[in-house]
Write a protein that holds these residues in place. Structure first.
Motif, PDB file in Angstrom:
ATOM      1  N   LEU A 263      -5.298   6.960   1.784  1.00 19.41           N
ATOM      2  CA  LEU A 263      -3.991   6.830   1.141  1.00 19.41           C
ATOM      3  C   LEU A 263      -3.582   8.093   0.381  1.00 19.41           C
ATOM      4  N   TRP A 264      -4.088   9.249   0.781  1.00 16.93           N
ATOM      5  CA  TRP A 264      -3.694  10.511   0.148  1.00 16.93           C
ATOM      6  C   TRP A 264      -2.377  11.049   0.683  1.00 16.93           C
ATOM      7  N   GLY A 265      -1.903  10.546   1.829  1.00 18.19           N
ATOM      8  CA  GLY A 265      -0.727  11.139   2.458  1.00 18.19           C
ATOM      9  C   GLY A 265      -1.129  12.434   3.134  1.00 18.19           C
ATOM     10  N   ARG A 266      -0.143  13.270   3.438  1.00 16.38           N
ATOM     11  CA  ARG A 266      -0.436  14.543   4.104  1.00 16.38           C
ATOM     12  C   ARG A 266       0.427  15.648   3.524  1.00 16.38           C
ATOM     13  N   THR A 267      -0.169  16.815   3.409  1.00 21.02           N
ATOM     14  CA  THR A 267       0.563  18.042   3.161  1.00 21.02           C
ATOM     15  C   THR A 267       0.218  18.954   4.330  1.00 21.02           C
TER      16      THR A 267
ATOM     17  N   ALA B 227       0.874  -1.175   0.000  1.00 19.92           N
ATOM     18  CA  ALA B 227       0.000   0.000   0.000  1.00 19.92           C
ATOM     19  C   ALA B 227       0.908   1.220   0.000  1.00 19.92           C
ATOM     20  N   ARG B 228       0.476   2.276  -0.681  1.00 19.23           N
ATOM     21  CA  ARG B 228       1.267   3.511  -0.711  1.00 19.23           C
ATOM     22  C   ARG B 228       0.359   4.702  -0.865  1.00 19.23           C
TER      23      ARG B 228
ATOM     24  N   VAL C  53       4.217  14.518   3.382  1.00 22.05           N
ATOM     25  CA  VAL C  53       4.587  13.216   3.945  1.00 22.05           C
ATOM     26  C   VAL C  53       3.866  12.133   3.161  1.00 22.05           C
ATOM     27  N   ASP C  54       4.631  11.179   2.664  1.00 21.40           N
ATOM     28  CA  ASP C  54       4.081  10.011   1.984  1.00 21.40           C
ATOM     29  C   ASP C  54       4.672   8.769   2.615  1.00 21.40           C
TER      30      ASP C  54
END
Length: 139
Positions: free
Chosen positions: A21-25, A10-11, A89-90
């Motif tokens: 799974l969008w990550g963060r800004t 998963a990424r 951040v991913d």
């Protein structure tokens, strides 16, 4: 068929159809975000073991041991500045086993970001939408 039965990775990506799974800004400087992510990988998340980190490249590598199921994974966390100088951040998690991960790696990513948000004491407006918003329609 449910993806967890066939995939073992998963990424995050801003264009993922899964919001988890969008990550963060973040509109938070790099250093506090980096240090919080490093602390989580180093000792604060159960089953995690820090393998390496490089603050110049913004990369953290960790091994994750399953708490209930023996599904181990390698995690790669990337903390960088985006084109607008916001902290991005991913994360990816790749299972060290055959077959699917039953959604474990997706949940690990989701859990990591919840813990990171808590550790940073994120306030409203500090997590930025990862996707460009369409222009508002005029009547």
């Amino acid at each position: 068929m449910w993806k967890g039965f066939t995939e073992r990775t998963a990424r995050t990506s801003p264009d993922s159809p899964d919001p988890a799974l969008w990550g963060r800004t973040y509109s938070i400087p790099f250093d506090p975000v980096w240090n919080a992510a490093l602390d989580l990988a180093r000792s604060e998340l159960k089953g995690w073991k820090l393998i390496s980190c490089d603050d110049v490249l913004g990369v953290i590598r960790a091994d994750i041991r399953g708490l209930l199921l023996p599904l181990e994974a390698n995690a790669l966390i990337s903390v960088t500045l985006d084109p607008n100088a916001q902290t991005r951040v991913d994360m990816s998690a790749l299972g060290n086993h055959r077959g699917g991960d039953l959604g474990v790696n997706r949940r690990r990513i989701k859990r990591f970001f919840r813990a990171l948000d808590r550790s940073l004491h994120v306030r409203p407006g500090q997590i930025l939408e990862p996707r460009p918003q369409p222009p508002a329609r005029r009547p």
